[in-house]
Design a protein around this motif. Structure first.
Motif, PDB file in Angstrom:
ATOM      1  N   TYR A  54       3.029  -0.414   5.372  1.00  0.00           N
ATOM      2  CA  TYR A  54       3.561  -1.784   5.145  1.00  0.00           C
ATOM      3  C   TYR A  54       2.764  -2.639   5.963  1.00  0.00           C
ATOM      4  CZ  TYR A  54       5.105  -0.856  10.240  1.00  0.00           C
ATOM      5  OH  TYR A  54       5.055  -0.640  11.608  1.00  0.00           O
ATOM      6  N   THR A  55       2.627  -3.847   5.137  1.00  0.00           N
ATOM      7  CA  THR A  55       1.725  -5.030   5.985  1.00  0.00           C
ATOM      8  C   THR A  55       2.433  -6.316   6.540  1.00  0.00           C
ATOM      9  OG1 THR A  55       1.586  -6.190   3.720  1.00  0.00           O
ATOM     10  CG2 THR A  55      -0.153  -4.466   3.974  1.00  0.00           C
ATOM     11  N   THR A  56       3.691  -6.200   6.639  1.00  0.00           N
ATOM     12  CA  THR A  56       4.633  -7.060   7.424  1.00  0.00           C
ATOM     13  C   THR A  56       5.720  -6.496   7.626  1.00  0.00           C
ATOM     14  OG1 THR A  56       5.798  -7.544   5.236  1.00  0.00           O
ATOM     15  CG2 THR A  56       3.804  -9.013   5.545  1.00  0.00           C
ATOM     16  N   PRO A  57       6.332  -6.987   8.983  1.00  0.00           N
ATOM     17  CA  PRO A  57       7.625  -6.496   9.443  1.00  0.00           C
ATOM     18  C   PRO A  57       8.684  -6.308   8.351  1.00  0.00           C
ATOM     19  CG  PRO A  57       6.749  -7.967  10.886  1.00  0.00           C
ATOM     20  CD  PRO A  57       5.725  -8.215   9.472  1.00  0.00           C
ATOM     21  N   ALA A  58       8.771  -7.310   7.417  1.00  0.00           N
ATOM     22  CA  ALA A  58       9.739  -7.507   6.192  1.00  0.00           C
ATOM     23  C   ALA A  58       9.473  -6.012   5.340  1.00  0.00           C
ATOM     24  CB  ALA A  58       9.642  -8.652   5.288  1.00  0.00           C
ATOM     25  N   GLN A  59       8.294  -5.772   4.964  1.00  0.00           N
ATOM     26  CA  GLN A  59       8.110  -4.319   4.200  1.00  0.00           C
ATOM     27  C   GLN A  59       8.593  -3.416   5.015  1.00  0.00           C
ATOM     28  OE1 GLN A  59       3.970  -4.152   2.966  1.00  0.00           O
ATOM     29  NE2 GLN A  59       4.121  -6.009   1.494  1.00  0.00           N
ATOM     30  N   LYS A  60       8.383  -3.315   6.181  1.00  0.00           N
ATOM     31  CA  LYS A  60       8.838  -2.129   7.030  1.00  0.00           C
ATOM     32  C   LYS A  60      10.295  -1.977   6.991  1.00  0.00           C
ATOM     33  CE  LYS A  60       9.133  -0.105  11.488  1.00  0.00           C
ATOM     34  NZ  LYS A  60       8.940  -0.257  13.036  1.00  0.00           N
ATOM     35  N   ALA A  61      10.955  -3.119   7.164  1.00  0.00           N
ATOM     36  CA  ALA A  61      12.495  -3.006   6.891  1.00  0.00           C
ATOM     37  C   ALA A  61      12.825  -2.574   5.615  1.00  0.00           C
ATOM     38  CB  ALA A  61      13.051  -4.330   7.358  1.00  0.00           C
ATOM     39  N   SER A  62      12.430  -3.220   4.528  1.00  0.00           N
ATOM     40  CA  SER A  62      12.562  -3.000   3.107  1.00  0.00           C
ATOM     41  C   SER A  62      12.402  -1.371   2.911  1.00  0.00           C
ATOM     42  CB  SER A  62      11.897  -3.606   2.290  1.00  0.00           C
ATOM     43  OG  SER A  62      12.153  -5.109   2.155  1.00  0.00           O
ATOM     44  N   ALA A  63      11.218  -1.119   3.222  1.00  0.00           N
ATOM     45  CA  ALA A  63      10.808   0.403   2.956  1.00  0.00           C
ATOM     46  C   ALA A  63      11.899   1.539   3.757  1.00  0.00           C
ATOM     47  CB  ALA A  63       9.531   0.730   3.461  1.00  0.00           C
ATOM     48  N   VAL A  69       6.627   5.927   6.792  1.00  0.00           N
ATOM     49  CA  VAL A  69       6.706   4.395   6.677  1.00  0.00           C
ATOM     50  C   VAL A  69       5.630   4.018   8.049  1.00  0.00           C
ATOM     51  CG1 VAL A  69       7.722   2.130   6.821  1.00  0.00           C
ATOM     52  CG2 VAL A  69       8.692   4.187   5.649  1.00  0.00           C
ATOM     53  N   SER A  70       4.424   3.691   7.850  1.00  0.00           N
ATOM     54  CA  SER A  70       3.677   3.457   8.931  1.00  0.00           C
ATOM     55  C   SER A  70       2.976   2.036   8.647  1.00  0.00           C
ATOM     56  CB  SER A  70       2.593   4.659   8.808  1.00  0.00           C
ATOM     57  OG  SER A  70       2.933   5.683   8.811  1.00  0.00           O
ATOM     58  N   ILE A 123       0.891  -1.271   0.072  1.00  0.00           N
ATOM     59  CA  ILE A 123      -0.067   0.155   0.064  1.00  0.00           C
ATOM     60  C   ILE A 123       0.919   1.263  -0.081  1.00  0.00           C
ATOM     61  CG2 ILE A 123      -1.861   1.329   1.123  1.00  0.00           C
ATOM     62  CD1 ILE A 123      -2.619  -1.485   2.520  1.00  0.00           C
ATOM     63  N   PHE A 124       0.715   2.103  -1.034  1.00  0.00           N
ATOM     64  CA  PHE A 124       1.420   3.359  -1.215  1.00  0.00           C
ATOM     65  C   PHE A 124       0.597   4.479  -1.318  1.00  0.00           C
ATOM     66  CE2 PHE A 124       4.511   0.132  -3.830  1.00  0.00           C
ATOM     67  CZ  PHE A 124       5.112  -0.136  -2.444  1.00  0.00           C
ATOM     68  N   ALA A 125       1.037   5.505  -0.991  1.00  0.00           N
ATOM     69  CA  ALA A 125       0.248   6.804  -0.955  1.00  0.00           C
ATOM     70  C   ALA A 125       1.409   7.791  -1.549  1.00  0.00           C
ATOM     71  CB  ALA A 125       0.033   7.636   0.514  1.00  0.00           C
ATOM     72  N   GLY A 126       1.149   8.406  -2.803  1.00  0.00           N
ATOM     73  CA  GLY A 126       2.255   9.196  -3.506  1.00  0.00           C
ATOM     74  C   GLY A 126       1.436  10.183  -4.285  1.00  0.00           C
ATOM     75  N   GLY A 127       0.596  11.047  -3.796  1.00  0.00           N
ATOM     76  CA  GLY A 127      -0.227  11.791  -4.492  1.00  0.00           C
ATOM     77  C   GLY A 127      -1.390  11.454  -4.837  1.00  0.00           C
ATOM     78  N   CYS A 128      -2.033  12.101  -5.765  1.00  0.00           N
ATOM     79  CA  CYS A 128      -3.389  11.688  -6.564  1.00  0.00           C
ATOM     80  C   CYS A 128      -3.180   9.993  -6.714  1.00  0.00           C
ATOM     81  CB  CYS A 128      -3.554  12.355  -7.867  1.00  0.00           C
ATOM     82  SG  CYS A 128      -4.947  11.914  -8.794  1.00  0.00           S
ATOM     83  N   PHE A 129      -4.228   9.375  -6.289  1.00  0.00           N
ATOM     84  CA  PHE A 129      -4.284   7.785  -6.773  1.00  0.00           C
ATOM     85  C   PHE A 129      -4.443   7.710  -8.128  1.00  0.00           C
ATOM     86  CE2 PHE A 129      -8.606   7.878  -4.100  1.00  0.00           C
ATOM     87  CZ  PHE A 129      -9.524   8.367  -5.201  1.00  0.00           C
ATOM     88  N   TRP A 130      -5.082   8.521  -8.742  1.00  0.00           N
ATOM     89  CA  TRP A 130      -5.331   8.179 -10.391  1.00  0.00           C
ATOM     90  C   TRP A 130      -3.842   8.107 -10.873  1.00  0.00           C
ATOM     91  CZ3 TRP A 130      -8.463  12.909 -11.897  1.00  0.00           C
ATOM     92  CH2 TRP A 130      -9.671  12.762 -11.253  1.00  0.00           C
ATOM     93  N   HIS A 160      -7.184  10.975   6.138  1.00  0.00           N
ATOM     94  CA  HIS A 160      -6.695   9.678   5.104  1.00  0.00           C
ATOM     95  C   HIS A 160      -5.845  10.188   4.177  1.00  0.00           C
ATOM     96  CE1 HIS A 160      -9.302   6.491   6.537  1.00  0.00           C
ATOM     97  NE2 HIS A 160     -10.170   7.304   6.874  1.00  0.00           N
ATOM     98  N   ALA A 161      -4.981   9.492   3.639  1.00  0.00           N
ATOM     99  CA  ALA A 161      -4.400   9.614   2.341  1.00  0.00           C
ATOM    100  C   ALA A 161      -5.054   9.021   1.153  1.00  0.00           C
ATOM    101  CB  ALA A 161      -2.942   9.046   2.338  1.00  0.00           C
ATOM    102  N   GLU A 162      -5.115   9.511  -0.060  1.00  0.00           N
ATOM    103  CA  GLU A 162      -5.147   8.934  -1.368  1.00  0.00           C
ATOM    104  C   GLU A 162      -4.146   7.773  -1.433  1.00  0.00           C
ATOM    105  OE1 GLU A 162      -6.425  10.932  -4.923  1.00  0.00           O
ATOM    106  OE2 GLU A 162      -7.344  12.545  -3.890  1.00  0.00           O
ATOM    107  N   ALA A 163      -4.610   6.637  -1.567  1.00  0.00           N
ATOM    108  CA  ALA A 163      -3.401   5.556  -1.596  1.00  0.00           C
ATOM    109  C   ALA A 163      -3.962   4.628  -2.575  1.00  0.00           C
ATOM    110  CB  ALA A 163      -3.312   4.928  -0.338  1.00  0.00           C
ATOM    111  N   ILE A 164      -2.815   3.607  -2.927  1.00  0.00           N
ATOM    112  CA  ILE A 164      -3.456   2.440  -3.719  1.00  0.00           C
ATOM    113  C   ILE A 164      -3.043   1.058  -2.832  1.00  0.00           C
ATOM    114  CG2 ILE A 164      -3.207   3.373  -6.075  1.00  0.00           C
ATOM    115  CD1 ILE A 164      -0.337   2.331  -6.410  1.00  0.00           C
TER     116      ILE A 164
END
Length: 186
Positions: free
Chosen positions: A106-115, A137-138, A12-19, A58-62
């Motif tokens: 992040y959805t897993t501890p591994a994703q948190k570490a990678s990010a 990173v949340s 899950i990423f938020a980086g501006g407009c979700f379009w 909330h953030a616009e996210a994907i």
């Protein structure tokens, strides 16, 4: 094509407009589904109008469903950082407000570490020429899909002026720089 026993993961990423962010990930090899939506706020089942006010948190996210055997989380991070400006706080281009913030959920501890490692690498290599990366990173909370008319927006509305001015040039750059990571054109 999805294999019956293929394990998928969620990013899950938020980086501006979700379009925009949705369009960048839809055509990547290994990505099975991309959903535009809202995350990180305090209002349950928010609407676009509510989120646009900036009052929900909330953030616009994907939300990306992907097969890690076909695309690594680090590849998704690379595309994420290459397709938005992670050095501007609560802003992407003309879109301004906390709903347009740069944040990795992040959805897993591994994703948190990678990010966190990816941000450190970008910082150490001075990729953004001295500008500080403000991407948060949340831990991912509840993700709320956006209204139907926001889904596949660029694919369905590519001729709209916003899409032509903002998304299309970035898509051209993505296709040029990441051709090997894209699905074959049908």
């Amino acid at each position: 094509m999805k294999k019956d026993n293929a394990k998928t993961e969620t990013a899950i990423f938020a980086g501006g407009c979700f379009w925009c962010t949705e369009a960048f990930f839809t055509d990547l090899k290994g990505v099975e589904k991309v959903v535009s939506g809202y995350i990180g706020g305090t209002v349950a089942n928010p609407t676009y109008r509510q989120v646009s006010s900036g009052a929900t948190g909330h953030a616009e996210a994907i939300e990306i469903t992907y097969n890690p055997n076909e695309v690594a989380y680090e590849d998704l991070l690379e595309i994420f950082f290459a397709t938005h400006d992670p050095t501007t706080l609560n802003r992407q281009g003309n879109d301004e407000g906390t709903q347009y913030r740069s944040e990795i959920f992040y959805t897993t501890p591994a994703q948190k570490a990678s990010a966190e490692n990816f941000i450190k690498l970008l910082t150490d290599q001075n990729i953004f020429e001295g500008k500080k990366i403000v991407t948060k990173v949340s831990s991912a909370g509840k993700f709320y899909p956006a209204e139907d008319y926001h889904q596949d927006y660029f694919a369905l509305n590519g001729d709209q002026p916003y899409c032509q001015m903002v998304i299309a040039p970035k898509m051209d750059k993505l296709k040029k720089n990441y051709k090997s990571k894209l699905k074959a054109v049908k």
